[in-house]
Enzyme design. Structure first.
Site, PDB file in Angstrom:
ATOM      1  N   PHE A 115       0.807  -1.240   0.000  1.00 42.91           N
ATOM      2  CA  PHE A 115       0.000   0.000   0.000  1.00 42.91           C
ATOM      3  C   PHE A 115       0.836   1.285   0.000  1.00 42.91           C
ATOM      4  O   PHE A 115       2.047   1.232   0.093  1.00 42.91           O
ATOM      5  CB  PHE A 115      -1.108  -0.020   1.056  1.00 42.91           C
ATOM      6  CG  PHE A 115      -0.731   0.037   2.514  1.00 42.91           C
ATOM      7  CD1 PHE A 115       0.572   0.089   2.949  1.00 42.91           C
ATOM      8  CD2 PHE A 115      -1.763   0.039   3.469  1.00 42.91           C
ATOM      9  CE1 PHE A 115       0.860   0.148   4.302  1.00 42.91           C
ATOM     10  CE2 PHE A 115      -1.486   0.093   4.823  1.00 42.91           C
ATOM     11  CZ  PHE A 115      -0.171   0.144   5.223  1.00 42.91           C
ATOM     12  N   GLU A 116       0.136   2.383  -0.230  1.00 42.37           N
ATOM     13  CA  GLU A 116       0.758   3.703  -0.435  1.00 42.37           C
ATOM     14  C   GLU A 116       1.822   3.666  -1.543  1.00 42.37           C
ATOM     15  O   GLU A 116       2.906   4.221  -1.403  1.00 42.37           O
ATOM     16  CB  GLU A 116       1.308   4.261   0.877  1.00 42.37           C
ATOM     17  CG  GLU A 116       0.173   4.595   1.845  1.00 42.37           C
ATOM     18  CD  GLU A 116       0.596   5.418   3.033  1.00 42.37           C
ATOM     19  OE1 GLU A 116       1.485   6.273   2.881  1.00 42.37           O
ATOM     20  OE2 GLU A 116       0.022   5.218   4.120  1.00 42.37           O
ATOM     21  N   GLY A 117       1.470   3.005  -2.630  1.00 46.04           N
ATOM     22  CA  GLY A 117       2.387   2.841  -3.760  1.00 46.04           C
ATOM     23  C   GLY A 117       3.101   1.509  -3.623  1.00 46.04           C
ATOM     24  O   GLY A 117       3.878   1.326  -2.683  1.00 46.04           O
TER      25      GLY A 117
END
Lengths: 260, 571
Positions: free
Chosen positions: B392-394
């Site tokens: 997550f978050e890229g």
């Protein structure tokens, strides 16, 4: 209602303690310090009383430079200001001298109630609170688990756990009490509290300010030696069928450990 | 924010420059900030020890209200909000340190607190108008309102440009429609930062552009879907959020219309630092618990801590953790400066830390032996909790592409200019000269002068490979021109090279500070850590550099292709 809390900064209870080479003190490098847990109960109780009855909570501590941090923690919890007794000549203060220095410093202050922890968890002396009350000539109750302020704010009623029961005492103010676990659940220093604490005063008092010198601060109690608790020895595994093993366990508990 | 002329340590590396002033001395917090942080960490640690029970949170798949309430009372929901909006204006470094502390105890709690402010309301903080901030930040600061970041959709994950959600302007409001998924804090939030496509005029033409909105729960038409059943961070809330004809007032537009992609990227830039610091916390707990076990567990008549294969794992955990920590807090320090572009550095910190914490947990679990596999011990839970970090978050893949491509932009642009300049040397002399000068300064001047001389072998390696990075960059640009964006094997290597160079620099800077502050003897372990990390890192850089020319990329692609064709094990 002016309340004074006596607080000691002690090594973190989780810290690994090493004894110094001379066998009379502990290695302080790498040790982190905290507010003595019993003193936290004292601070919390003081804050609760203030919230009910108004007034001021002053935290006083005797210790080296680093003790400022512990005072700051109490201010972050909500105490109004701090007093730091700090002087090179105080460094070796034993519990007796500490109590006398505190008594001197407090004699010029205005207070209705003094709260201490029942003991400091580093030396477990349980000494300073009672000795301070003696020094100030005020009544005291130790190891309290409950405190109630009278309607007229002229006395407090406290509860103490005694062997097999409970004791209720009433003390006229000013008085000194020492806090036991169970008195309350101390609050955590919050971010707002920490930010506010930045602006609160910590007054430093050295030997001259306290009004002591020479013999006043000379150690009366000498530490002869410190030694670590014996290392835990290896456990014993009793082999065999459970029923047999239990018999053997009972035998060992009776004969070797003499626990039964 | 990431404007063109802002300095960037890693972008400069692509030009062979070491911008020493950005990374020396190591940006430790000092004075009052350090004292306050100490008090905060003490208090947070105490709270967590008393109230945060990781095992129960994992089993019950929820964080008790008492915990969320307690964290709010401590002030942890408004750490990075300015004091003017009832927050506490902590630095990024202090904020990250708190997230780290929470992560020592429980990842679900850290993700909830981080999801709220690292990304949930971060857009408002960065791009909101004064009025918008006044309206929402005070409630968010106290935790009365929780925030969530709604970007990902079923069909748009890493490719955020492919969003389907739309917002159509109707007079004084927009009509918002769309489905978001995997929204952290979805079930708790009152405030949503939502990204949707809007029609924007671009030179007289109507074009679809992403726009950011602030949506609040009382607006009609919001449905919160059921909680996802997750592998880890089970106590955190992750839900779909569906918007059906939600009337969003025009004043809830966040940033300019059509500027949503930039909002999302900026939010994630700093948000990633919180994640990276969370990894440091988890790693610390893993070290503590596995080392305690190694000292106690006896096999063959002695503690397993005495065996070298266990010691190797302990050392590796420590080196990895120190490196992650050094990069993360260096980058947080860069963020605190406020005048530099730290987008590459934060992406590097995220990728590096999330990859390394997985290794640390793996080592810790292995030291624990069979116990590590059991629910009674925290290791399997920490492992499950940590796996999401690489996603997550890229995802770490998309971030590696970002690191390489953003870095290559500099040399790429210059090559275009140079190519143009060669055609018309006189006319473009100025540019060419400038380029030549840059080349010369980068060759001559780019040395590290502020590192401790005990670390000379290490910082000389940084200098050496910093000189080679632009050559590698130019080589791949010349070879592939525009097609370079598809050459992911090479981009990954370039990303790895610059990451290792950055992390080496962070470690060297931090150990230099340690030597200065404590003296050589007290800093001995840190010096050893630095030497070990740098030895591994420069060898990796050398290998990655060589593999730009000599590699098995084509064979790997062939294997993948035949597998894809059969859609099964191909042999």
């Amino acid at each position: 209602m002016n309340i004074i809390v006596c607080m000691k900064q002690v090594p973190d209870t989780a810290a690994r303690i090493k004894i110094k080479g001379d066998g009379k003190g502990i290695e302080t490098s790498g040790v982190s310090y905290v507010v003595n847990p019993y003193d936290e109960y004292a601070v919390e109780e003081a804050l609760r009383l203030k919230e009910k009855a108004g007034g001021e909570v002053v935290v006083i501590s005797l210790g080296p430079d680093r003790a400022t941090e512990a005072i700051r923690t109490c201010l972050a919890m909500g105490a109004d200001r701090g007093v730091h007794l700090k002087d090179p000549s105080f460094e070796d203060a034993d519990p007796f001298v500490t109590a006398q220095l505190l008594a001197k410093a407090l004699s010029g202050m205005d207070y209705d109630l003094i709260l201490c922890g029942k003991q400091a968890v580093d030396d477990n002396a349980c000494f300073v609170g009672p000795a301070l009350a003696e020094g100030l000539g005020i009544p005291q109750a130790t190891v309290i688990t409950k405190l109630t302020l009278a309607e007229d704010a002229k006395s407090v009623t406290v509860e103490r756990e005694v062997e097999g029961g409970r004791e209720v005492l009433q003390l006229p103010l000013p008085a000194l009490v020492t806090a036991q676990k169970g008195l309350n659940e101390p609050r955590y220093a919050s971010l707002p509290g920490i930010m506010k604490a930045k602006k609160k005063e910590i007054k430093v008092m050295d030997a001259a300010a306290v009004g002591v010198s020479g013999d006043d601060v000379k150690q009366k109690i000498e530490t002869v030696s410190l030694s670590p608790a014996p290392e835990r020895t290896a456990g014993k595994i009793i082999p065999g069928e459970p029923s047999e093993a239990v018999k053997e366990l009972v035998r060992l508990l009776k004969e070797e450990a003499k626990a039964l | 924010m990431a404007e063109k002329d802002e300095r960037s340590f890693c972008k400069a590396l692509f030009e062979g420059k070491i911008d020493e002033e950005l990374v020396f001395p190591y940006p430790h917090l000092t004075g009052e900030d350090a004292e306050n942080l100490h008090l905060i960490i003490d208090s947070v640690g105490k709270f967590c020890r008393d109230k945060v029970h990781g095992e129960a949170i994992d089993k019950e798949k929820r964080i008790p209200e008492e915990v969320i309430g307690g964290l709010s009372e401590l002030g942890l929901m408004g750490m990075i909000i300015p004091e003017a909006y009832s927050g506490f204006a902590l630095t990024q470094r202090a904020y990250c340190r708190v997230i780290e502390e929470l992560s020592c105890f429980n990842a679900s709690v850290a993700v909830t607190v981080g999801g709220h402010q690292s990304i949930g309301f971060k857009g408002l903080l960065l791009f909101g108008t004064e009025e918008q901030k006044q309206k929402y930040l005070p409630r968010l600061a106290t935790g009365e309102w929780m925030a969530a970041f709604c970007l990902t959709e079923p069909g748009a994950g890493s490719d955020a440009q492919g969003l389907k959600a739309t917002a159509v302007r109707k007079g004084d409001h927009y009509l918002l429609n769309g489905s978001k998924q995997w929204v952290t804090n979805g079930g708790l939030a009152d405030f949503f930062t939502v990204f949707a496509q809007t029609e924007v005029d671009v030179k007289g033409e109507k074009k679809k552009r992403v726009t950011a909105f602030m949506v609040t729960k009382e607006m009609a038409g919001i449905t919160i879907g059921p909680e996802e059943k997750k592998m880890g961070i089970r106590g955190s809330s992750t839900t779909p959020v569906i918007f059906e004809n939600v009337k969003v007032p025009v004043e809830n537009l966040l940033g300019e219309e059509g500027n949503g992609f930039k909002v999302a990227m900026e939010v994630l830039n700093s948000g990633r630092l919180g994640l990276a610091s969370g990894c440091v916390g988890a790693a610390r707990t893993m070290i503590e618990t596995s080392v305690a076990h190694a000292k106690e567990r006896e096999q063959f008549g002695r503690p397993i801590a005495e065996f070298e294969m266990i010691q190797e794992k302990i050392a590796r955990m420590v080196v990895n953790t120190y490196a992650m920590e050094s990069a993360t807090y260096m980058t947080a320090g860069l963020a605190d400066r406020g005048d530099v572009d730290f987008s590459l550095e934060s992406a590097i910190s995220k990728v590096f830390s999330t990859d390394r914490v997985w290794e640390v947990i793996n080592d810790a679990l292995q030291i624990m032996g069979g116990n590590g596999y059991m629910e009674e011990y925290p290791h399997e839970r920490f492992m499950r909790d940590a796996r999401i970090n690489m996603i997550f978050e890229g995802t770490n893949e998309i971030l590696r592409l970002f690191i390489a491509l953003a870095g290559l932009q500099g040399p790429g642009e210059k090559l275009k200019e140079v190519a143009q300049a060669i055609k018309d040397p006189l006319h473009n002399f100025g540019q060419l000269a400038d380029y030549a000068v840059r080349k010369i300064t980068s060759l001559a001047g780019d040395r590290i002068s502020r590192a401790d001389s005990l670390l000379e072998d290490e910082y000389r390696r940084v200098e050496e490979y910093a000189r080679q990075l632009p050559d590698a960059a130019e080589k791949v640009i010349r070879r592939y021109r525009k097609k370079i964006v598809e050459k992911e094997f090479l981009l990954e290597r370039i990303a790895e090279m610059v990451s290792d160079l950055y992390v080496m620099t962070c470690v060297i800077s931090r150990v230099t500070s340690a030597i200065q502050e404590k003296g050589v003897d007290a800093a001995e372990t840190e010096i050893h850590i630095c030497k070990t990390f740098c030895n591994f890192a420069w060898r990796r850089i050398r290998r990655n550099n060589r593999m730009i020319d000599r590699n098995d990329d084509k064979i790997l692609v062939d294997i993948a292709k035949s597998t894809l064709e059969k859609a099964a094990y191909p042999v």
